[in-house]
Design a protein around this motif. Sequence first.
Motif, PDB file in Angstrom:
ATOM      1  N   ILE A 443     -35.341  10.473  52.047  1.00  0.00           N
ATOM      2  CA  ILE A 443     -36.405  10.872  52.976  1.00  0.00           C
ATOM      3  C   ILE A 443     -35.985  10.568  54.421  1.00  0.00           C
ATOM      4  O   ILE A 443     -36.240  11.347  55.340  1.00  0.00           O
ATOM      5  CB  ILE A 443     -37.725  10.133  52.623  1.00  0.00           C
ATOM      6  N   ALA A 444     -35.324   9.429  54.609  1.00  0.00           N
ATOM      7  CA  ALA A 444     -34.844   9.090  55.957  1.00  0.00           C
ATOM      8  C   ALA A 444     -33.842  10.143  56.438  1.00  0.00           C
ATOM      9  O   ALA A 444     -33.873  10.577  57.596  1.00  0.00           O
ATOM     10  CB  ALA A 444     -34.205   7.704  55.956  1.00  0.00           C
ATOM     11  N   LYS A 445     -32.974  10.579  55.530  1.00  0.00           N
ATOM     12  CA  LYS A 445     -32.000  11.624  55.900  1.00  0.00           C
ATOM     13  C   LYS A 445     -32.720  12.938  56.236  1.00  0.00           C
ATOM     14  O   LYS A 445     -32.328  13.658  57.166  1.00  0.00           O
ATOM     15  CB  LYS A 445     -30.996  11.859  54.752  1.00  0.00           C
ATOM     16  N   TRP A 446     -33.775  13.236  55.474  1.00  0.00           N
ATOM     17  CA  TRP A 446     -34.555  14.456  55.753  1.00  0.00           C
ATOM     18  C   TRP A 446     -35.166  14.384  57.163  1.00  0.00           C
ATOM     19  O   TRP A 446     -35.042  15.320  57.965  1.00  0.00           O
ATOM     20  CB  TRP A 446     -35.661  14.607  54.694  1.00  0.00           C
ATOM     21  N   VAL A 447     -35.785  13.233  57.469  1.00  0.00           N
ATOM     22  CA  VAL A 447     -36.440  13.088  58.776  1.00  0.00           C
ATOM     23  C   VAL A 447     -35.423  13.219  59.906  1.00  0.00           C
ATOM     24  O   VAL A 447     -35.663  13.899  60.910  1.00  0.00           O
ATOM     25  CB  VAL A 447     -37.190  11.737  58.863  1.00  0.00           C
ATOM     26  N   TYR A 448     -34.277  12.586  59.744  1.00  0.00           N
ATOM     27  CA  TYR A 448     -33.322  12.559  60.869  1.00  0.00           C
ATOM     28  C   TYR A 448     -32.395  13.767  60.916  1.00  0.00           C
ATOM     29  O   TYR A 448     -31.918  14.137  61.984  1.00  0.00           O
ATOM     30  CB  TYR A 448     -32.509  11.256  60.836  1.00  0.00           C
ATOM     31  N   THR A 449     -32.127  14.397  59.776  1.00  0.00           N
ATOM     32  CA  THR A 449     -31.134  15.484  59.815  1.00  0.00           C
ATOM     33  C   THR A 449     -31.657  16.813  59.263  1.00  0.00           C
ATOM     34  O   THR A 449     -30.915  17.789  59.191  1.00  0.00           O
ATOM     35  CB  THR A 449     -29.839  15.095  59.054  1.00  0.00           C
ATOM     36  N   GLY A 450     -32.935  16.848  58.909  1.00  0.00           N
ATOM     37  CA  GLY A 450     -33.483  18.080  58.322  1.00  0.00           C
ATOM     38  C   GLY A 450     -34.131  18.992  59.351  1.00  0.00           C
ATOM     39  O   GLY A 450     -34.356  18.619  60.500  1.00  0.00           O
ATOM     40  N   ASP A 451     -34.421  20.225  58.926  1.00  0.00           N
ATOM     41  CA  ASP A 451     -35.197  21.164  59.735  1.00  0.00           C
ATOM     42  C   ASP A 451     -35.908  22.136  58.806  1.00  0.00           C
ATOM     43  O   ASP A 451     -36.050  21.870  57.606  1.00  0.00           O
ATOM     44  CB  ASP A 451     -34.313  21.865  60.781  1.00  0.00           C
ATOM     45  N   ASP A 452     -36.347  23.268  59.347  1.00  0.00           N
ATOM     46  CA  ASP A 452     -37.162  24.186  58.536  1.00  0.00           C
ATOM     47  C   ASP A 452     -36.391  24.806  57.379  1.00  0.00           C
ATOM     48  O   ASP A 452     -37.004  25.340  56.456  1.00  0.00           O
ATOM     49  CB  ASP A 452     -37.781  25.269  59.416  1.00  0.00           C
ATOM     50  N   ARG A 453     -35.079  24.737  57.413  1.00  0.00           N
ATOM     51  CA  ARG A 453     -34.328  25.273  56.276  1.00  0.00           C
ATOM     52  C   ARG A 453     -34.547  24.446  55.006  1.00  0.00           C
ATOM     53  O   ARG A 453     -34.306  24.913  53.899  1.00  0.00           O
ATOM     54  CB  ARG A 453     -32.826  25.348  56.614  1.00  0.00           C
ATOM     55  N   CYS A 454     -34.992  23.210  55.176  1.00  0.00           N
ATOM     56  CA  CYS A 454     -35.282  22.367  54.007  1.00  0.00           C
ATOM     57  C   CYS A 454     -36.658  22.698  53.413  1.00  0.00           C
ATOM     58  O   CYS A 454     -36.923  22.358  52.265  1.00  0.00           O
ATOM     59  CB  CYS A 454     -35.263  20.892  54.390  1.00  0.00           C
ATOM     60  N   THR A 455     -37.519  23.304  54.213  1.00  0.00           N
ATOM     61  CA  THR A 455     -38.859  23.657  53.721  1.00  0.00           C
ATOM     62  C   THR A 455     -38.778  25.020  53.050  1.00  0.00           C
ATOM     63  O   THR A 455     -38.622  26.038  53.709  1.00  0.00           O
ATOM     64  CB  THR A 455     -39.868  23.674  54.892  1.00  0.00           C
ATOM     65  N   ARG A 456     -38.836  25.028  51.719  1.00  0.00           N
ATOM     66  CA  ARG A 456     -38.573  26.260  50.962  1.00  0.00           C
ATOM     67  C   ARG A 456     -39.832  27.064  50.680  1.00  0.00           C
ATOM     68  O   ARG A 456     -39.806  28.277  50.656  1.00  0.00           O
ATOM     69  CB  ARG A 456     -37.880  25.925  49.624  1.00  0.00           C
ATOM     70  N   GLN A 457     -40.930  26.363  50.391  1.00  0.00           N
ATOM     71  CA  GLN A 457     -42.189  27.067  50.120  1.00  0.00           C
ATOM     72  C   GLN A 457     -43.319  26.296  50.787  1.00  0.00           C
ATOM     73  O   GLN A 457     -43.236  25.076  50.938  1.00  0.00           O
ATOM     74  CB  GLN A 457     -42.463  27.151  48.615  1.00  0.00           C
ATOM     75  N   VAL A 458     -44.354  27.039  51.168  1.00  0.00           N
ATOM     76  CA  VAL A 458     -45.527  26.414  51.780  1.00  0.00           C
ATOM     77  C   VAL A 458     -46.778  27.080  51.213  1.00  0.00           C
ATOM     78  O   VAL A 458     -46.808  28.308  51.040  1.00  0.00           O
ATOM     79  CB  VAL A 458     -45.499  26.579  53.327  1.00  0.00           C
ATOM     80  N   TRP A 459     -47.779  26.235  50.917  1.00  0.00           N
ATOM     81  CA  TRP A 459     -49.072  26.740  50.451  1.00  0.00           C
ATOM     82  C   TRP A 459     -50.164  26.171  51.361  1.00  0.00           C
ATOM     83  O   TRP A 459     -50.068  25.032  51.821  1.00  0.00           O
ATOM     84  CB  TRP A 459     -49.373  26.264  49.034  1.00  0.00           C
ATOM     85  N   VAL A 460     -51.184  26.974  51.601  1.00  0.00           N
ATOM     86  CA  VAL A 460     -52.383  26.482  52.299  1.00  0.00           C
ATOM     87  C   VAL A 460     -53.587  26.880  51.451  1.00  0.00           C
ATOM     88  O   VAL A 460     -53.765  28.062  51.120  1.00  0.00           O
ATOM     89  CB  VAL A 460     -52.503  27.085  53.713  1.00  0.00           C
ATOM     90  N   GLY A 461     -54.375  25.888  51.086  1.00  0.00           N
ATOM     91  CA  GLY A 461     -55.537  26.164  50.229  1.00  0.00           C
ATOM     92  C   GLY A 461     -55.142  26.851  48.933  1.00  0.00           C
ATOM     93  O   GLY A 461     -55.885  27.694  48.418  1.00  0.00           O
ATOM     94  N   GLY A 462     -53.980  26.493  48.408  1.00  0.00           N
ATOM     95  CA  GLY A 462     -53.514  27.067  47.144  1.00  0.00           C
ATOM     96  C   GLY A 462     -52.803  28.405  47.291  1.00  0.00           C
ATOM     97  O   GLY A 462     -52.163  28.885  46.362  1.00  0.00           O
ATOM     98  N   ARG A 463     -52.908  28.996  48.474  1.00  0.00           N
ATOM     99  CA  ARG A 463     -52.301  30.328  48.687  1.00  0.00           C
ATOM    100  C   ARG A 463     -50.858  30.145  49.170  1.00  0.00           C
ATOM    101  O   ARG A 463     -50.578  29.363  50.078  1.00  0.00           O
ATOM    102  CB  ARG A 463     -53.132  31.053  49.749  1.00  0.00           C
ATOM    103  N   SER A 464     -49.946  30.901  48.555  1.00  0.00           N
ATOM    104  CA  SER A 464     -48.544  30.847  48.990  1.00  0.00           C
ATOM    105  C   SER A 464     -48.412  31.586  50.318  1.00  0.00           C
ATOM    106  O   SER A 464     -48.721  32.770  50.408  1.00  0.00           O
ATOM    107  CB  SER A 464     -47.653  31.503  47.925  1.00  0.00           C
ATOM    108  N   VAL A 465     -47.988  30.881  51.366  1.00  0.00           N
ATOM    109  CA  VAL A 465     -47.873  31.511  52.684  1.00  0.00           C
ATOM    110  C   VAL A 465     -46.434  31.594  53.176  1.00  0.00           C
ATOM    111  O   VAL A 465     -46.125  32.325  54.113  1.00  0.00           O
ATOM    112  CB  VAL A 465     -48.758  30.784  53.728  1.00  0.00           C
ATOM    113  N   VAL A 466     -45.544  30.829  52.556  1.00  0.00           N
ATOM    114  CA  VAL A 466     -44.105  30.920  52.864  1.00  0.00           C
ATOM    115  C   VAL A 466     -43.366  30.765  51.544  1.00  0.00           C
ATOM    116  O   VAL A 466     -43.667  29.863  50.759  1.00  0.00           O
ATOM    117  CB  VAL A 466     -43.634  29.791  53.826  1.00  0.00           C
TER     118      VAL A 466
END
Length: 469
Positions: A443-466
Amino acid sequence: MSKLAVYFGTFIHSRSLTELKVLENAAVGVDKNGIIAFVEEKVDDLKAVLNKHKEFTSAPITRTKRGQFFFPGFIDTHIHASQYPNTGIFGKSTLLDWLNTYTFPTESSFKNLKTARAIYSQVIKRTLSHGTTTATYYATIHVPATNLLSTLCQTIGQRAFIGRVCMDCLGPEYYIDESAESSLAATEETIAHIEKIDPTNELLTPIITPRFAPSCSRPLLHSLAKLSADKNLPIQTHLSENTSELELVASLFPEEESYTHVYHSHKLLTPRTVLAHAIHLSDKEIDLIKQQQSKISHCPNSNTNLTSGFCKVRKLLDKKVDVGLGTDVSGGYSPSILDAVRQALGVSRSVAFLEKSPDHALSVEEGLYLATRGGAKCLGLEDKVGGFEVGKSWDVQLVGLNLVPELDEDGNLEDGGDPAEFAGTPECTVDVFGQTADWADRIAKWVYTGDDRCTRQVWVGGRSVVNKD
Ligand SMILES: [Zn+2]
């Protein structure tokens, strides 16, 4: 309405300010309203769990691969949607000349709805792609464009607080509300639009937005406080960002004891008020904010870029003031809350050095708490988002780190496992090798060296938005 869904694998969320909890082999069921219906930990037999929750037996299952985990969606407690085109453009300016040089000209262009549509659509998509499931937006003074921002958030699927900017003083002639009355009336129009398209505030909440004290007359400040009280609406504004601004406020409001007292005298400090920056506060001002239960949005990227100063977050936390993180686009150059976490950690170390006290340094766990549960508390959403508990909304990101397999010369894993399993998230910049088995280090590596390429899927209110996979 979304469909029943089951999520299985590794879940990580904040348990408290200082503790991240890792749930391995967990199963989470999400109902048709996008609400978490069950959380089962340490699952050996997923089938048995689904038999227990019968309505989920045929629901689709999304599983984490190696190096992937579900994490609560980020909450941006302060972002100017209209300033997104200017990210990275600030030169050597500081707040007051930055407003005149870069900000007011850009914001004034939102009288053109085509401009507004292009920029607002993109900022919503970009922030979602960075895992921001809730954003607290400043729009502009324009009613049609602000209404469009609300509609776009609903259509694209981001939880949002939408504020039409109120400013009847100090703005340039080409970008200013004509009067306190017209500013109030225009704000009421944007509130009516949101009430019409989202009457239960499922995704959208109007937020009363006096730009900052110097750009609002006393009658406007009074009327906005009354509107907030009458309609029980949250408030957002700026506080104590820059030292020249402090002098300006002192000259405009000589009768007030401090900048914070300007808002207090006008009844704008409420438990639903989010104050951005709050850098140069006296102890008395912090106590007043605490007493009023108002919240603070810490915007470290912006504070550094506009040479505004160092917010002492530890001091605020020690005084039990609720703090969230803001990107403050475009004083801040990044639309990413992961970046805000990283910058908050960096700035806190500078404060620790300047104050000669290591206690000021924030931990990774604390930064991620501010980015999720802290932000939720600032917006009164602590029962709705920010963690994996039954009853909360499935506002979540699937994060994947790039686990690099250690293969022998024949391309085989030592334990005889399948190397294909490692190919979970090669797009992610966070390369993790065998020795980093511990989730806290990952998690520390994610915080310091990650970006949006690490975020693969996103849901809001159960709906897939990314969905990048
Ligand atoms: Zn701002």
